[in-house]
Design a protein around this motif. Structure first.
Motif, PDB file in Angstrom:
ATOM      1  N   LEU A   1      42.037  49.995  29.646  1.00 24.91           N
ATOM      2  CA  LEU A   1      41.179  49.998  30.831  1.00 24.91           C
ATOM      3  C   LEU A   1      41.988  49.727  32.090  1.00 24.91           C
ATOM      4  O   LEU A   1      42.852  48.846  32.102  1.00 24.91           O
ATOM      5  N   LYS A   2      41.712  50.493  33.129  1.00 28.57           N
ATOM      6  CA  LYS A   2      42.265  50.179  34.446  1.00 28.57           C
ATOM      7  C   LYS A   2      41.143  50.313  35.465  1.00 28.57           C
ATOM      8  O   LYS A   2      40.439  51.319  35.494  1.00 28.57           O
ATOM      9  N   ILE A   3      40.980  49.282  36.285  1.00 22.87           N
ATOM     10  CA  ILE A   3      39.978  49.323  37.350  1.00 22.87           C
ATOM     11  C   ILE A   3      40.726  49.338  38.681  1.00 22.87           C
ATOM     12  O   ILE A   3      41.482  48.414  38.989  1.00 22.87           O
ATOM     13  N   THR A   4      40.536  50.396  39.451  1.00 23.32           N
ATOM     14  CA  THR A   4      41.174  50.494  40.756  1.00 23.32           C
ATOM     15  C   THR A   4      40.084  50.671  41.819  1.00 23.32           C
ATOM     16  O   THR A   4      38.908  50.840  41.497  1.00 23.32           O
ATOM     17  N   GLY A   5      40.490  50.643  43.093  1.00 25.27           N
ATOM     18  CA  GLY A   5      39.515  50.861  44.149  1.00 25.27           C
ATOM     19  C   GLY A   5      39.851  50.080  45.399  1.00 25.27           C
ATOM     20  O   GLY A   5      40.897  49.430  45.493  1.00 25.27           O
ATOM     21  N   ASP A   6      38.950  50.167  46.379  1.00 22.37           N
ATOM     22  CA  ASP A   6      39.229  49.569  47.691  1.00 22.37           C
ATOM     23  C   ASP A   6      38.524  48.219  47.873  1.00 22.37           C
ATOM     24  O   ASP A   6      38.300  47.776  48.995  1.00 22.37           O
ATOM     25  N   PHE A   7      38.220  47.566  46.774  1.00 22.10           N
ATOM     26  CA  PHE A   7      37.606  46.232  46.818  1.00 22.10           C
ATOM     27  C   PHE A   7      38.673  45.171  47.097  1.00 22.10           C
ATOM     28  O   PHE A   7      39.867  45.478  47.226  1.00 22.10           O
ATOM     29  N   PHE A   8      38.230  43.925  47.200  1.00 21.56           N
ATOM     30  CA  PHE A   8      39.132  42.782  47.377  1.00 21.56           C
ATOM     31  C   PHE A   8      38.883  41.771  46.266  1.00 21.56           C
ATOM     32  O   PHE A   8      37.736  41.581  45.845  1.00 21.56           O
ATOM     33  N   MET A   9      39.942  41.134  45.831  1.00 22.06           N
ATOM     34  CA  MET A   9      39.832  40.079  44.832  1.00 22.06           C
ATOM     35  C   MET A   9      40.864  39.005  45.156  1.00 22.06           C
ATOM     36  O   MET A   9      42.016  39.326  45.430  1.00 22.06           O
ATOM     37  N   HIS A  10      40.401  37.772  45.166  1.00 23.50           N
ATOM     38  CA  HIS A  10      41.294  36.652  45.509  1.00 23.50           C
ATOM     39  C   HIS A  10      41.231  35.609  44.394  1.00 23.50           C
ATOM     40  O   HIS A  10      40.142  35.089  44.154  1.00 23.50           O
ATOM     41  N   PRO A  11      42.304  35.287  43.698  1.00 17.64           N
ATOM     42  CA  PRO A  11      43.641  35.864  43.872  1.00 17.64           C
ATOM     43  C   PRO A  11      43.700  37.283  43.313  1.00 17.64           C
ATOM     44  O   PRO A  11      43.002  37.610  42.368  1.00 17.64           O
ATOM     45  N   GLU A  12      44.569  38.086  43.892  1.00 16.18           N
ATOM     46  CA  GLU A  12      44.655  39.496  43.525  1.00 16.18           C
ATOM     47  C   GLU A  12      45.029  39.706  42.051  1.00 16.18           C
ATOM     48  O   GLU A  12      44.532  40.620  41.400  1.00 16.18           O
ATOM     49  N   GLU A  13      45.907  38.847  41.552  1.00 16.25           N
ATOM     50  CA  GLU A  13      46.387  39.035  40.177  1.00 16.25           C
ATOM     51  C   GLU A  13      45.276  38.878  39.148  1.00 16.25           C
ATOM     52  O   GLU A  13      45.429  39.263  37.991  1.00 16.25           O
ATOM     53  N   ALA A  14      44.136  38.320  39.550  1.00 18.57           N
ATOM     54  CA  ALA A  14      43.013  38.135  38.624  1.00 18.57           C
ATOM     55  C   ALA A  14      42.497  39.464  38.086  1.00 18.57           C
ATOM     56  O   ALA A  14      41.838  39.495  37.044  1.00 18.57           O
ATOM     57  N   ILE A  15      42.805  40.569  38.753  1.00 15.58           N
ATOM     58  CA  ILE A  15      42.345  41.876  38.254  1.00 15.58           C
ATOM     59  C   ILE A  15      42.828  42.096  36.818  1.00 15.58           C
ATOM     60  O   ILE A  15      42.131  42.687  35.995  1.00 15.58           O
ATOM     61  N   GLU A  16      44.035  41.604  36.527  1.00 19.01           N
ATOM     62  CA  GLU A  16      44.570  41.791  35.174  1.00 19.01           C
ATOM     63  C   GLU A  16      43.771  40.968  34.172  1.00 19.01           C
ATOM     64  O   GLU A  16      43.593  41.377  33.018  1.00 19.01           O
ATOM     65  N   ASP A  17      43.294  39.820  34.594  1.00 27.77           N
ATOM     66  CA  ASP A  17      42.446  38.994  33.733  1.00 27.77           C
ATOM     67  C   ASP A  17      41.124  39.708  33.451  1.00 27.77           C
ATOM     68  O   ASP A  17      40.656  39.743  32.310  1.00 27.77           O
ATOM     69  N   LEU A  18      40.552  40.311  34.486  1.00 26.89           N
ATOM     70  CA  LEU A  18      39.297  41.054  34.288  1.00 26.89           C
ATOM     71  C   LEU A  18      39.500  42.207  33.307  1.00 26.89           C
ATOM     72  O   LEU A  18      38.704  42.396  32.373  1.00 26.89           O
ATOM     73  N   GLU A  19      40.578  42.945  33.491  1.00 26.31           N
ATOM     74  CA  GLU A  19      40.843  44.082  32.590  1.00 26.31           C
ATOM     75  C   GLU A  19      41.079  43.595  31.155  1.00 26.31           C
ATOM     76  O   GLU A  19      40.597  44.208  30.201  1.00 26.31           O
ATOM     77  N   ARG A  20      41.788  42.476  31.025  1.00 31.91           N
ATOM     78  CA  ARG A  20      42.065  41.907  29.695  1.00 31.91           C
ATOM     79  C   ARG A  20      40.762  41.489  29.015  1.00 31.91           C
ATOM     80  O   ARG A  20      40.553  41.733  27.833  1.00 31.91           O
ATOM     81  N   ARG A  21      39.873  40.839  29.776  1.00 29.87           N
ATOM     82  CA  ARG A  21      38.612  40.368  29.191  1.00 29.87           C
ATOM     83  C   ARG A  21      37.749  41.533  28.690  1.00 29.87           C
ATOM     84  O   ARG A  21      36.977  41.374  27.742  1.00 29.87           O
ATOM     85  N   LEU A  22      37.856  42.682  29.380  1.00 31.50           N
ATOM     86  CA  LEU A  22      36.999  43.812  29.018  1.00 31.50           C
ATOM     87  C   LEU A  22      37.622  44.703  27.941  1.00 31.50           C
ATOM     88  O   LEU A  22      36.919  45.446  27.256  1.00 31.50           O
ATOM     89  N   THR A  23      38.934  44.608  27.815  1.00 29.47           N
ATOM     90  CA  THR A  23      39.613  45.421  26.807  1.00 29.47           C
ATOM     91  C   THR A  23      39.244  44.888  25.416  1.00 29.47           C
ATOM     92  O   THR A  23      39.269  43.688  25.177  1.00 29.47           O
ATOM     93  N   GLY A  24      38.874  45.803  24.532  1.00 32.84           N
ATOM     94  CA  GLY A  24      38.439  45.405  23.196  1.00 32.84           C
ATOM     95  C   GLY A  24      36.940  45.213  23.092  1.00 32.84           C
ATOM     96  O   GLY A  24      36.404  45.057  21.986  1.00 32.84           O
ATOM     97  N   ALA A  25      36.263  45.241  24.222  1.00 37.38           N
ATOM     98  CA  ALA A  25      34.815  45.025  24.204  1.00 37.38           C
ATOM     99  C   ALA A  25      34.096  46.244  23.624  1.00 37.38           C
ATOM    100  O   ALA A  25      34.504  47.380  23.882  1.00 37.38           O
TER     101      ALA A  25
END
Lengths: 100, 256
Positions: A39-63
């Motif tokens: 899974l990869k989620i991209t786009g023009d949103f904001f996330m703070h801290p930015e590196e948390a995007i990898e945590d979100l992708e990890r949590r959803l992978t395998g679901a």
């Protein structure tokens, strides 16, 4: 993630927010349940801290591709120590289901 | 209470790699108390496309078209969308403060209004009816003139953004990926309705005068004294290091 056979894409514009672009690979497990393999989620949103995007992708992978399960995982991430601007947990669920 | 003193940097035109690395180098020095809170204005030479931290570079940018026109492509430290930074058509600012700077909302989404207020006030000084539009835009009569993006890292806050002076939608959309040629034409036409610029609002572009108005706007809204200063030697050294590690590094730019 390189585009390859089995990769599916979807763009979902969060109402009043930003664009979520999902690229994912789905595999059917031995139990017959379809799961998110990559899974990869991209786009023009904001996330703070930015590196948390990898945590979100990890949590959803395998679901499993199950709305309630995806919602539970997305909500658990959004409830953590992260600020997401321009998208909600529900928007992530919508984007994933649109891709699936 | 006496006003807080900030440093004002006018660093002129630089490459995309220098610009993004300098924003980060200044932020790190501000956080470490090596530099005062800083407001910087700058331009881009050559023109460049920047993408948001979370965007896919191949998804958003026609890299071949950029290469053919010698336009640099860079991933920002901040989220948000893809931006074409035209050498002549844009004024860019960045501001760097510590995370505990007085009066800044803890919620990022609530702080855009305050920090964009300097631009709004500056444009109003020029007679332009600018208003902040959540999440992170500034509009004039419903048309976008400025986009802004913020990150909170290393114990600090960095916000940078653009002010459109001139719009070149045909060039812009030749550099960005669009679904089809038909949609490209629609997007180019749509810019007329959705985007405005200093030239459209004032009939001319005097970048120095606009920058002066923005400086006054930030000083007013943030209630600060802005003292012209220089980039320190340490900041320049860090800029060079960060540039190699991050912004001029394909691994960084192609990470998503």
């Amino acid at each position: 993630m390189p585009t390859q056979p089995g990769t599916i894409n979807a763009d979902y514009k969060a109402p009043g927010g930003k664009l979520l672009r999902v690229q994912m690979q789905i595999v059917a497990g031995a139990d017959g349940v379809s799961r998110i393999h990559a899974l990869k989620i991209t786009g023009d949103f904001f996330m703070h801290p930015e590196e948390a995007i990898e945590d979100l992708e990890r949590r959803l992978t395998g679901a499993p591709l199950d709305e309630a399960e995806l919602r539970a995982r997305a909500r658990a991430f959004f409830a953590g120590d992260v600020q997401v601007v321009g998208a909600s947990a529900e928007d992530v669920v919508h984007a994933l289901l649109k891709a699936a | 209470m006496s006003k807080l003193t900030w440093r004002l940097l006018l660093t002129g035109d630089k490459s995309a790699f220098d610009n993004m690395a300098l924003d980060e180098a200044v932020l790190r020095h501000v956080v470490d108390d090596q530099s005062p809170p800083t407001l910087r204005f700058y331009g881009w030479e050559p023109s460049a496309v920047s993408i948001g931290y979370f965007q896919g570079i191949e998804q958003e940018v026609d890299l071949e078209a950029c290469r053919a026109r010698d336009i640099d492509v860079i991933r920002r430290l901040t989220g948000g969308g893809a931006v074409f930074h035209d050498h002549t058509g844009e004024i860019t600012y960045s501001l760097a403060i510590k995370a505990d700077y007085p009066g800044i909302p803890a919620k990022v989404v609530e702080s855009y209004g305050l920090l964009c207020g300097g631009l709004v006030a500056g444009l109003q000084r020029l007679g332009i009816a600018a208003e902040f539009k959540p999440i992170n835009d500034i509009l004039v009569h419903g048309k976008k003139i400025s986009g802004n993006a913020q990150t909170r890292r290393f114990g600090g806050i960095l916000q940078h953004g653009t002010l459109l002076c001139d719009v070149n939608p045909r060039l812009m959309f030749s550099l960005l990926k669009v679904p089809t040629e038909k949609i490209r034409d629609k997007l180019i036409q749509g810019v007329e309705e959705r985007v405005t610029s200093i030239r459209r609002e004032l009939g001319e572009v005097d970048k120095a005068a606009v920058t002066d108005a923005l400086i006054a706007g930030f000083a007013d809204v943030l209630d600060i004294r802005l003292i012209p200063g220089d980039v320190s030697a340490d900041e320049l050294a860090l800029m060079e290091r960060i540039k190699g590690e991050r912004y001029a590094n394909p691994t960084w730019n192609h990470q998503r």
